[in-house]
Scaffold this active site. Sequence first.
Site: not given
Ligand SMILES: [Zn+2]
Length: 507
Positions: A179-180, A288, A330, A363
């Site tokens: 991810d990322h 992605e 978050k 996200h």
């Molecule tokens: Zn993100």
Amino acid sequence: MKDILENASSLIRSHEDDIRQNIDKKCSKVSFYKKSVFKKDSAIVAMARDDKQRFILVISEREDGIISEFEGEQIGDAAIARKCPLSEHNAKVLRKHFPWTAPISLRDRKTTVGCGDRLGLATAGHIAAASKYQVTPVLAQQSMRELELTGRTYRNVVDDATFMVFQAGYKDGYGADGDHLKTIPDIDIALAAGMPMITLDLSEVMNAAAGDWSQDEVDAEFEKLDAATQKRIEEDYFGKSFSVGADVIEMDAPTARRCAVMYLGALDFALEVHDHLVSKRGDKFDLEISIDETTSPTLPSHHLFIVKELRLRNVEFTSLAPRFIGEFQKAVDYIGDVEEFDRQFRVHADIAKAFGDYKVSIHSGSDKFMVYPAIGEMTGMRLHLKTAGTSWLEAVRVIAENEPVLYRVMHKCALDNFQEMLKLYHITADINKIPDVDQMADEDLGSLVEMNEARQLLHVTYGPILNDKAIRPLFFDAMHKFEKQYMEKLKGHFDKHLSLLGVPVKA
Ligand SMILES: [Zn+2]
């Protein structure tokens, strides 16, 4: 364990279903995960647990064959049995003999959900929830930042998922997402660990600042592009309008120039990454494209430009993560004007449908209950929902409800490290609103996990908490003890996510 070994030969010769029924009948110290009991080459391979840990137990009639491939300690002498640790080597053996325990590309799956598991303990709960719905979970998913803060590697993350997929006997396929990631060396680490999904974060290679430049500045930078590129952008975009669902997106020359200045370099890099993935994995990958880590929302015209340019470069991507209007902080629900979100989100969803049929990726997608119904409906469920820390918070809830002394220590560790963690995470919680845990009754501690300020505090401080030498062993011991409870909480939590999104249940 002796009692199992005494009957090992007859057990091995029984039908697999009977083995599942009978394997721990007479065993008090060890229990088996029933769905993980498999018969393979005159051996039984199963995931088991005692009061300290989980392990793989292999019982075989022969010394050679599958048992010889696992590393572990020999137990008993009547039968050939091995107690095998959850090691890198044994994960590899599992993936070889039970290929469904390895992650796969999910480019052909319509609805996917990223289930970041920072502990290597959450997968069972994620599977329990996902199994009910027409959704495929990305069970292994971590960013470099999460790996650094938890002291894990991509290898660990994939192996932990492998063990729990085996434990659950879950054969429907799952994804694994690096991810990322921002560089090819980092992508290579994820690929080496067998992760088929790469989330390419373009925030550092794109010129996000140009979003706020004056038109003169944009034009000056555009003039620096080579003549052929300038001409092509002019022909493809200047004064063009594009029908997208019920909307028309107008692309005037200033907008097209700005997009070119902001994104062309990043899109060339996306092509480089794409070709790299093809060279490493053929067509068995999910790319992605992530442009969400920016300060301003992605305009529909920019989304359109990016997608058209990716297509022009023949970059096959599975999903794209724009930055949406409002705040996706978050651990808490959507912050912003829900109607305005719906209005803008519809255009993004329509662009995805009209220009490439990729999944819109959301996200920081956990806990955004207010906007889920619109997201599910407008995408027609062709979406990727990415969650991460919310599963950690469910673990914190388990501790808060069962181990008040440990919880208070964790909570204070979180408070001590909050300011430092704000450098890494953008949240706006006023932690002064959180009550003093020493003044709270034990039975009220669990309620803190419902309070937004405490949720955000605990969400961002997982690194310091898990790295605290005094807390770490106590935390993992408690999580082992309350394993079932953790699974049930995750199941309920993800059930809420998936049902509000409108994911259909399995027939
Ligand atoms: Zn993100």
